[in-house]
Each structure stands twice: as structure tokens, then as C-alpha cells.
Design a protein around this motif. Structure first.
Motif, PDB file in Angstrom:
ATOM      1  N   SER A   1      -2.236  -8.731  -0.127  1.00  0.00           N
ATOM      2  CA  SER A   1      -2.506  -7.341   0.271  1.00  0.00           C
ATOM      3  C   SER A   1      -3.705  -7.227   1.211  1.00  0.00           C
TER       4      SER A   1
ATOM      5  N   SER B   1      -2.361 -12.690  -4.157  1.00  0.00           N
ATOM      6  CA  SER B   1      -1.737 -11.570  -3.460  1.00  0.00           C
ATOM      7  C   SER B   1      -2.142 -11.640  -1.989  1.00  0.00           C
TER       8      SER B   1
ATOM      9  N   LEU C   1       2.852  -3.753   3.534  1.00  0.00           N
ATOM     10  CA  LEU C   1       2.365  -3.561   2.165  1.00  0.00           C
ATOM     11  C   LEU C   1       3.351  -2.775   1.311  1.00  0.00           C
TER      12      LEU C   1
END
Length: 399
Positions: free
Chosen positions: A368, A366, A296
Motif C-alpha cells: 500500500s 503489504s 489500491l
């Protein structure tokens, strides 16, 4: 038959796992060009990999049982023919559903014909250096990102994704069919060796083994381990490109993971022989979780390479340890079926990552939450691994 032939078995097994698993995992390289060319969603394409793992799990159990009954050659020859056919058919598909069936089902069924049977066969050939031999066969999976993946990327750049997949299918036939012809069962043991094998037998039937605490903990740990790393592995190239890394450089990250996994398999195998399988496995699983979370915080190529080395060495290093534990817990007689069952559950774990990553990206643009969730699942694998029962014998075979 000369026992030196055992190293031919290792070489054939490494080649088979390299080509079969490399061809299957190359879908990560095809993901973006396929999405751009066909307008299929990433989740839809990724679901083919999810099907791969689900079918691979069921197939591994079935192929393992067939191996216990008929031997390895018929299994790997069938897998070799089926893998090439599946890739050729998948390269010609015109709809997402047909692609998911041909690539997701047929490739998964074919790929499952190699890992569990060849691992079981290798343990039958080796009484000494068993951990090393198993690690070397498994190392074919680590070589795949350094060979099949760059080859696929080059073909896509030079031609298109359909031509690339077709060529890889034909190459699979050319490499795997001759390798399957080299596969042999080990020679029948002499009287003393037969006595040792009888002593090695745990006396458990397959149903008893599948209900045992050893199997439950082994299977759950393998499941959570694979569920943790499958998403980051599959989506790593796309994630790196999203961070601004050039396509070929992004593929090289995948290749670095494979190279590190090759060394990690040997390193973790030696450490397990010296320090014990359980502490090495738990340590490796903990490192895997930390590294997944660390992705990350990266955005530059050098940072990706650093984490790829640690990540690849760790997930690659722990994989052969499950086979060693299965051999120690259950003996050789039913190993094909039992390890096939363990592999089936691990494949179900692997199935979650690609689909979850595709769904996360489609929803949030994304990755994440994929890395956060994968790190938490990895910590769960650590917790389960702590509950491993004591091994039935005092020590593992030395590497």
C-alpha cells in the motif's frame, strides 16, 4: 545507401530494446520463485534491479558519449555480448551478493548500451517521421512484457528459475548479435542537407547543455516520472498474486501493460505532434499518478486489466517524448551524450522503486505505501514538467 534502410534501423532498434529491457525487467517474474528457492529476501533480490538502474544510468551516459565519437555498432555489439554473458553467469550464482553483482551490475551495463544510442541513431536517420520512428524503437520496450516475460514464466514453470535465466541469456546472444551487425550510420548528407543540419545545431557544448535550464527541467521530470512508475511496474506481478490472482494470470497483467504501452507510444507521439509535446506530457504524467493510486482499490483480475491498459499506455506513451524534447532542445551533434545524461538520471529514478517496494513489503507485508508514495512522486513530476522552457523551434517534426 538507400534511405529506405532507415526502417531496418528502426526494426533493429525495436528488437534490441525489446530483448535487452525485457531480459532486465524479467527479474520481476523471477522474484517469487527465486525467493522461495533460495530464501533470499525480496528486498535483497529487488536490490539487483536497483543496481540495474543505477549502473544503467551511468552506462547510458558513457555509451552515449562513445556513440557520439565512434558510432552505434561498436556500442550495441558490446552490449549484446555482455548481456548474454551476464544472464548466463547470474543463472549459476549461489549467493545473493554474487547475484547482485552479476545481474545488478553486468545486466544494467549491457542494457544501457541499446536505448540511448539507438534512439540517437534513429533521430539521425530521420528528418521526417522522426517522432514516429523514435516511438517505434521505444515500442520494443512495450513488446517485451508480451514476449520475454511470458517466455520466462513458462520456462520457470517447465523447469526452474536457473534454467530459465540461462536460456534467456543464450537467446539474447542469438537475437542481438545478428541485429547489431545490421546497424549502420546514416549516409553523409548532401550540401543542402548539411546546411540544414548546421542550422539545426544549437551551438552548445556538452558542458553548456548540461548546465542549461532545458536540461535541468528535462532531467528532473524524467527522473520523477520514472521514480513514480518503476516500483508499481516491478512489483505488479507480486502485488496481483498477493491479491489472489493466479501466477500466470498475474504475469498476463504485466503483458497487458506492455501491449497498452505499445499503442500508447504511437498515440502520444501523434498527439504530441498535433498538440505540442509539453501539454501532452503533462497530461500523461497526471494520468499516471491517478492510476497508480487507483491500484489500491483493485483486487479482481478484470480491474487489474482495466488499470493496466491505462497505466501501460500512459507510462509507455510519455517515454519517447523526452527523446523528442532532447533532440529539439540540443540538436543532433551532442544528442548521444546529452540524452545519455538524461537517461542516467531517469535510471536513478527507476532504481528507487524496486528496492522501496521490496523494503515496504518486507516491513509491512503489504504494498500500500509503495503505491501511495509513487502517486505522490508522480504528482511531483507534473509540477516540474509545467516549468519546461519554450522549445527553440516553432514546431516539432510531424509524425
Amino acid at each position: 545507401m538507400n534511405l529506405s534502410y532507415r526502417w531496418v534501423i528502426v526494426a533493429a532498434g525495436a528488437l534490441m530494446t525489446c530483448v535487452a529491457l525485457g531480459a532486465m525487467f524479467s527479474l520481476a517474474i523471477f522474484l517469487e520463485p527465486m525467493a522461495l528457492d533460495t530464501n533470499w529476501s525480496r528486498a535483497g533480490i529487488s536490490s539487483a534491479m536497483t543496481l540495474n538502474f543505477l549502473v544503467m544510468g551511468l552506462g547510458g551516459f558513457a555509451w552515449g558519449a562513445i556513440y557520439d565519437r565512434y558510432g552505434a555498432r561498436i556500442v550495441v555489439m558490446t552490449g549484446a555480448v555482455l548481456l548474454g554473458l551476464a544472464l548466463v553467469l547470474a543463472s549459476r550464482t549461489g549467493s545473493l551478493l554474487v547475484f547482485q553483482i552479476t545481474y545488478g551490475v553486468l545486466v544494467g551495463l549491457a542494457a544501457s548500451a541499446f536505448f540511448a544510442p539507438m534512439i540517437a541513431l534513429t533521430t539521425a536517420w530521420f528528418d521526417k517521421n522522426r517522432s514516429l520512428a523514435v516511438s517505434l524503437v521505444s515500442a520494443g520496450m512495450g513488446v517485451a512484457p508480451m514476449t520475454i516475460s511470458p517466455f520466462a514464466r513458462w520456462l520457470i514453470s517447465a523447469y526452474d528459475w536457473r534454467t530459465a535465466m540461462f536460456v534467456i541469456g543464450v537467446a539474447a546472444w542469438a537475437l542481438l548479435v545478428p541485429a547489431a551487425l545490421l546497424v549502420r550510420q546514416p549516409p553523409k548528407p548532401a550540401a543542402d542537407d548539411a546546411a540544414d543540419l548546421a542550422a539545426d545545431d544549437t551551438g552548445m557544448s556538452v558542458p553548456q547543455a548540461l548546465r542549461s535550464p532545458q536540461f535541468i527541467v528535462l532531467a528532473l521530470t524524467f527522473f520523477a516520472c520514472c521514480a513514480a512508475h518503476s516500483g508499481p511496474i516491478f512489483h505488479m506481478v507480486s502485488y496481483a498474486m498477493l491479491c489472489g490472482i493466479a501466477p500466470m494470470a498475474a504475469v498476463s497483467i504485466y503483458s497487458v501493460e506492455g501491449l497498452a504501452g505499445l499503442g500508447g507510444r504511437l498515440l502520444y507521439g501523434v498527439l504530441a505532434d498535433r498538440l505540442g509535446v509539453k501539454p501532452v506530457l503533462i497530461t500523461g504524467l497526471a494520468i499516471q499518478s491517478v492510476v497508480i493510486a487507483a491500484y489500491l482499490a483493485v483486487s479482481e483480475l478484470g480491474q487489474f486489466y482495466t488499470l493496466a491498459i491505462i497505466f501501460g499506455a500512459t507510462y509507455g506513451g510519455v517515454m519517447p517524448l523526452y527523446a523528442v524534447l532532447a533532440r529539439e532542445y540540443f540538436g543532433q551533434r551532442i544528442l548521444g551524450t546529452v540524452f545519455g545524461a538524461v537517461t542516467m538520471l531517469s535510471s536513478i529514478g527507476m532504481a528507487f522503486g524496486p528496492l522501496a517496494g521490496g523494503m515496504v513489503f518486507d516491513a509491512y507485508a503489504s504494498y500500500s505505501w509503495l503505491f501511495i508514495g509513487s502517486a505522490l512522486v508522480g504528482l511531483g513530476a507534473v509540477a516540474v514538467a509545467i516549468a519546461f522552457p519554450r522549445l527553440p523551434r516553432r514546431a516539432l517534426q510531424p509524425a
